[in-house]
Design a protein around this motif. Structure first.
Motif, short mmCIF file in Angstrom:
data_model
loop_
_atom_site.label_atom_id
_atom_site.label_comp_id
_atom_site.label_asym_id
_atom_site.label_seq_id
_atom_site.Cartn_x
_atom_site.Cartn_y
_atom_site.Cartn_z
N PRO A 109 0.84 -1.22 0.00
CA PRO A 109 0.00 0.00 0.00
C PRO A 109 0.87 1.26 0.00
N ALA A 110 0.45 2.23 -0.77
CA ALA A 110 1.17 3.51 -0.86
C ALA A 110 0.43 4.57 -0.05
N ARG A 111 1.17 5.57 0.38
CA ARG A 111 0.58 6.70 1.09
C ARG A 111 0.56 7.96 0.25
N GLY A 112 1.18 7.89 -0.93
CA GLY A 112 1.18 9.06 -1.79
C GLY A 112 2.23 8.97 -2.87
N LEU A 113 2.48 10.12 -3.51
CA LEU A 113 3.43 10.24 -4.61
C LEU A 113 4.53 11.24 -4.25
N ARG A 114 5.72 10.90 -4.60
CA ARG A 114 6.84 11.85 -4.49
C ARG A 114 7.17 12.29 -5.90
N VAL A 115 7.16 13.62 -6.13
CA VAL A 115 7.28 14.17 -7.48
C VAL A 115 8.41 15.20 -7.51
N TYR A 116 9.37 14.99 -8.42
CA TYR A 116 10.43 15.97 -8.67
C TYR A 116 10.04 16.79 -9.90
N PRO A 117 9.85 18.09 -9.79
CA PRO A 117 9.62 18.90 -10.99
C PRO A 117 10.81 18.78 -11.93
N PRO A 118 10.61 19.01 -13.23
CA PRO A 118 11.73 18.92 -14.18
C PRO A 118 12.91 19.81 -13.76
N ASP A 119 14.08 19.26 -13.87
CA ASP A 119 15.33 19.99 -13.58
C ASP A 119 15.46 20.41 -12.13
N GLU A 120 14.76 19.73 -11.22
CA GLU A 120 14.84 20.05 -9.80
C GLU A 120 15.27 18.82 -9.01
N ARG A 121 15.95 19.06 -7.88
CA ARG A 121 16.41 17.98 -7.00
C ARG A 121 15.66 17.94 -5.69
N ALA B 280 11.99 17.44 -3.91
CA ALA B 280 10.74 16.78 -4.29
C ALA B 280 9.53 17.41 -3.62
N LEU B 281 8.39 17.25 -4.28
CA LEU B 281 7.09 17.60 -3.73
C LEU B 281 6.39 16.30 -3.35
N TYR B 282 5.50 16.36 -2.35
CA TYR B 282 4.81 15.16 -1.87
C TYR B 282 3.30 15.36 -2.00
N LEU B 283 2.66 14.37 -2.61
CA LEU B 283 1.22 14.45 -2.84
C LEU B 283 0.55 13.25 -2.16
N PRO B 284 -0.20 13.46 -1.06
CA PRO B 284 -0.84 12.33 -0.38
C PRO B 284 -1.90 11.68 -1.26
N ASP B 285 -1.94 10.33 -1.24
CA ASP B 285 -2.97 9.57 -1.95
C ASP B 285 -2.88 8.12 -1.49
N ASP B 286 -3.74 7.75 -0.54
CA ASP B 286 -3.66 6.40 0.02
C ASP B 286 -4.54 5.41 -0.74
N ALA B 287 -5.02 5.79 -1.92
CA ALA B 287 -5.82 4.86 -2.73
C ALA B 287 -4.96 4.07 -3.70
N LEU B 288 -3.66 4.28 -3.67
CA LEU B 288 -2.76 3.63 -4.63
C LEU B 288 -2.03 2.46 -3.97
N THR B 289 -1.70 1.47 -4.78
CA THR B 289 -0.92 0.31 -4.32
C THR B 289 0.24 0.10 -5.28
N GLY B 290 1.43 -0.10 -4.73
CA GLY B 290 2.61 -0.29 -5.56
C GLY B 290 3.14 -1.70 -5.47
N CYS B 291 4.12 -2.00 -6.30
CA CYS B 291 4.84 -3.28 -6.27
C CYS B 291 6.22 -3.02 -5.69
N ALA B 292 6.55 -3.72 -4.61
CA ALA B 292 7.85 -3.52 -3.97
C ALA B 292 8.99 -4.01 -4.86
N ASP B 293 8.72 -4.96 -5.74
CA ASP B 293 9.73 -5.48 -6.65
C ASP B 293 10.05 -4.43 -7.71
N GLU B 294 11.29 -3.99 -7.77
CA GLU B 294 11.68 -2.94 -8.70
C GLU B 294 11.68 -3.41 -10.15
N ASP B 295 11.60 -4.71 -10.38
CA ASP B 295 11.54 -5.20 -11.75
C ASP B 295 10.15 -5.04 -12.36
#
Length: 298
Positions: free
Chosen positions: A254-266, A268-283
């Motif tokens: 389960p995810a708690r949100g999105l981490r977003v880097y604007p273009p050409d920036e180091r 990050a911005l954080y956007l909460p969204d607990d309706a998303l589910t990710g895969c822990a496997d990076e493949d």
């Protein structure tokens, strides 16, 4: 021939009368040598000792020079070492060095490297917290191609002057499409160009889940987008459902949100969204992101 008793052989006969003279007694007296002056032998010994010390010092110095020379020769002739290269002579007629050449050859702004760093997050407008620590940009994410500043813009839009929000959500078979909006909250115009860097995060510390977003290059080439104060740019993010992949391959998390880097920036911005589910496997790749565009544009 003279006889053994020839008077010419006898000095006394020559002197006359055959009687010994006073000179005979003088020369016949024993000679007593005079003793040397006091301290003579001590001075001789000191001079001899000084000569020996000088010889020893000279021999030691010669030995040290020989050893140093041999060491230098061995060091210069070790196998595998390249021969010493002498510096070229300096010409007095050489043209002056162009000091601006190195500056023209280096980029004015480095593209953020790939990585999966986990920056700390802090508040950034109404769209969520932004990272205060520089962090590497996720591979396949932001840091879009920099094409220069658009007319009327003062520079690249920094994370600290942007607000992040969800402009629209649309469901499709097996995927969710999110339209992310970047709003310029600063007092000056700025420009955005390229792809944001996006990843799912979980936990209180914002640990990244799985692989970052890939670039959806089929959506067209990046173009500069000028943002006046309160102006906005948007990007489309596709999130594939984790249930589309076998659990043993995905490792759903389960995810708690999105981490977003604007273009050409180091940062990050954080956007909460607990309706998303990710895969822990990076493949397993669930995310793909399009380049930013002006809101309302195609």
């Amino acid at each position: 021939m003279t006889s053994p008793h020839d008077p010419h052989d006898d000095p006394r006969a020559a002197a006359g009368g055959g009687e010994p003279s006073g000179l005979d007694g003088l020369f016949a007296a024993p000679v007593t040598p005079l003793p040397p002056p006091a301290g003579t032998f001590a001075a001789v010994r000191r001079r001899a000792a000084a000569r020996r010390r000088r010889r020893v010092v000279a021999a030691g110095a010669a030995t040290a020079v020989c050893v140093a020379g041999a060491t230098a020769v061995v060091a210069l002739t070790r196998p595998g070492d390249p021969p010493p290269v002498s510096a070229p002579p300096v010409s007095r007629s050489s043209a002056p060095v162009d000091e601006d050449a190195s500056e023209r050859g280096s980029p004015s702004r480095a593209e953020a490297p790939s990585g999966t760093g986990e920056p700390s997050v802090e508040a950034s407008g109404t769209g969520g917290p932004a990272s205060s620590d520089p962090a590497p940009e996720p591979s396949g994410g932001g840091g879009g191609q920099e094409t220069g500043t658009a007319p009327g813009a003062s520079g690249v839009c920094g994370s600290d002057q942007l607000d992040l929000s969800i402009a629209a959500t649309e469901g499709a078979a097996g995927s969710v499409y999110l339209t992310l909006r970047f709003t310029n909250t600063g007092d000056a115009a700025c420009t955005m160009t390229g792809y944001p860097g996006v990843s799912l995060v979980a936990g209180d510390g914002g640990e990244q889940i799985g692989a970052p977003a890939e670039r959806a290059e089929t959506d067209g080439a990046p173009v500069p987008v000028a943002l006046a104060p309160d102006g906005s740019a948007v990007t489309d993010l596709r999130v594939t459902q984790a249930a589309n992949h076998p659990a043993e391959d995905c490792d759903p998390t389960p995810a708690r949100g999105l981490r977003v880097y604007p273009p050409d920036e180091r940062a990050a911005l954080y956007l909460p969204d607990d309706a998303l589910t990710g895969c822990a496997d990076e493949d397993v790749s669930l995310l793909s992101v399009a380049p930013v565009r002006a809101e309302g544009g195609s």
